[in-house]
Scaffold this active site. Structure first.
Site: not given
Ligand code: FEO
Length: 392
Positions: A82, A195, A226
């Site tokens: 990403h 999120y 994350h």
């Molecule tokens: Fe879309 Fe964790 O970046």
């Protein structure tokens, strides 16, 4: 700033080499009360692969963790899942230490985005189904466009049954323990929902496409970009994503408002109690007291939404405007809503709120509730009656 951070082993010769951002409280407008982490993974096989990097501010932590396993110059492959800089921020630094490493990214969006940010590096574009061999292990690339950027992709290692999922299934959560079963499940699921609501809500269709693409895989670990790594509650988080991406809402209400002299607040209380009389649990949010990211998380799965604002200088309150702007961008689905508020003279705010609710895709189920100055007992009675008789 050098440090003595060490890699954490998560499998046979597979390591978490990311960074924990304990102090972050805002991620491009999303209030992150529990911080976050930028997860990177190192796989040591005949070839050495690094999956993702970290925010540039955390490059020393990333490098220290990698160096605790191998010399960074020995990395053969870097997988850039990403372009967003929380994952690619330290790419150029790693590439300068391992100049021969090939950097895998999607075509054309990953290639374009990374080149724009970091200049020409040793990029290799991949498409759906492409694989690379590390020796004993294989890495298979699965692009997941618009989940949540055009370039996004996940990587599957069939021999280990690990899905490196980047943003998908992640949470903004700083923790010293890396796995789901080492942390409080309720907290993790709430942060995963937060999120999804704040980052992925507009991309339900793309999430469903990605879930379909992952459907045939036997997954024993989801190594996210994350927060924690899922290894015990995989079914649970996959089911949550199925539900969330389908836009499933519950018989719940959210009442969100700002107030100048408590009149709009009195209306908000009356609305909250009227929903409760219908046995519909309602959450009451004074917009000044709760972060938007929290409110949005509840709005996301609540069928009903009531938004209130007094009129200030012929406008809705700026706090309410910010909430509605944020909501509109997240393109919520399956919500029924109405606007309310008190005013001194003009009272324009209530129609403005209603217009914004419509623009956000909400179905209006009750005409604007407008009260001049302080609501009377009869007006509150009437409002209760209207909510009780709504055909929901
Ligand atoms: Fe879309 Fe964790 O970046």
């Amino acid at each position: 700033m050098m440090n003595n951070c060490k890699a954490i082993q998560i499998g046979e010769k597979i390591f978490w080499t990311g960074a924990v951002d304990w102090s972050m409280r805002n991620f491009h407008g999303y209030e992150t009360s529990r911080g976050s982490s930028y997860n990177a993974y190192l796989i040591v096989d005949e070839k050495i692969a690094l999956i993702d990097t970290a925010k540039i501010e955390f490059k020393d932590e990333l490098l220290a963790r990698i160096s605790s396993v191998v010399e960074p110059s020995k990395i053969d492959f870097i997988i850039s899942s990403h372009v967003e800089p929380d994952h690619s921020g330290a790419l150029k630094e790693i590439a300068s230490l391992a100049p021969d490493a090939q950097i895998f990214t999607t075509n054309p969006n990953g290639l374009k985005g990374l080149t724009n940010r970091y200049g020409k590096l040793n990029f290799k574009a991949v498409k759906a189904g492409d694989e690379i061999s590390l020796g004993k292990r294989t890495l298979k690339f699965i692009p997941t466009p618009m989940l949540h950027w055009p370039d996004s992709m996940v990587t599957f290692c069939p021999e280990e049954k690990i899905l490196f999922s980047n943003d998908a299934f992640g949470q903004h959560l700083a923790t010293s323990l890396r796995f789901d079963d080492e942390n409080n499940l309720e907290t993790i699921l709430r942060e995963a929902k937060k999120y999804y609501a704040n980052i992925l809500m507009p991309f339900g269709k793309q999430a469903q496409t990605a879930l379909k693409a992952l459907g045939d895989l036997e997954i024993k670990m989801i190594a996210t970009g994350h927060g924690i790594i899922w290894r015990t509650n995989i079914e649970k988080i996959l089911n949550c994503y199925k539900k969330w991406s389908a836009g499933t809402v519950e018989e719940r209400a959210v009442v969100v408002f700002d107030t100048m002299w408590h009149s709009t607040e009195i209306l908000a209380r009356t609305i909250t109690e009227a929903f409760a009389k219908r046995k519909i649990p309602a959450t009451f949010y004074d917009i000044k007291k709760t972060p938007l990211a929290e409110i949005i998380t509840d709005v996301f799965t609540s069928k009903y939404l009531a938004v209130g604002s007094p009129t200030l200088n012929n406008q809705m309150m700026p706090t309410v405007a910010a909430f509605l702007c944020y909501l509109k961008g997240l393109r919520p689905v399956n919500h029924k809503a109405f606007a309310f508020g008190s005013y001194g003279w003009g009272g324009q705010s209530i129609a403005q709120v209603e217009d914004e609710l419509k623009a956000a895709g909400c179905e209006i189920i009750l005409d604007k509730v407008r009260v001049a100055n302080l609501p009377t007992a009869a007006q509150l009675e009437d409002l209760t009656e209207k909510i009780l008789s709504l055909d929901l």
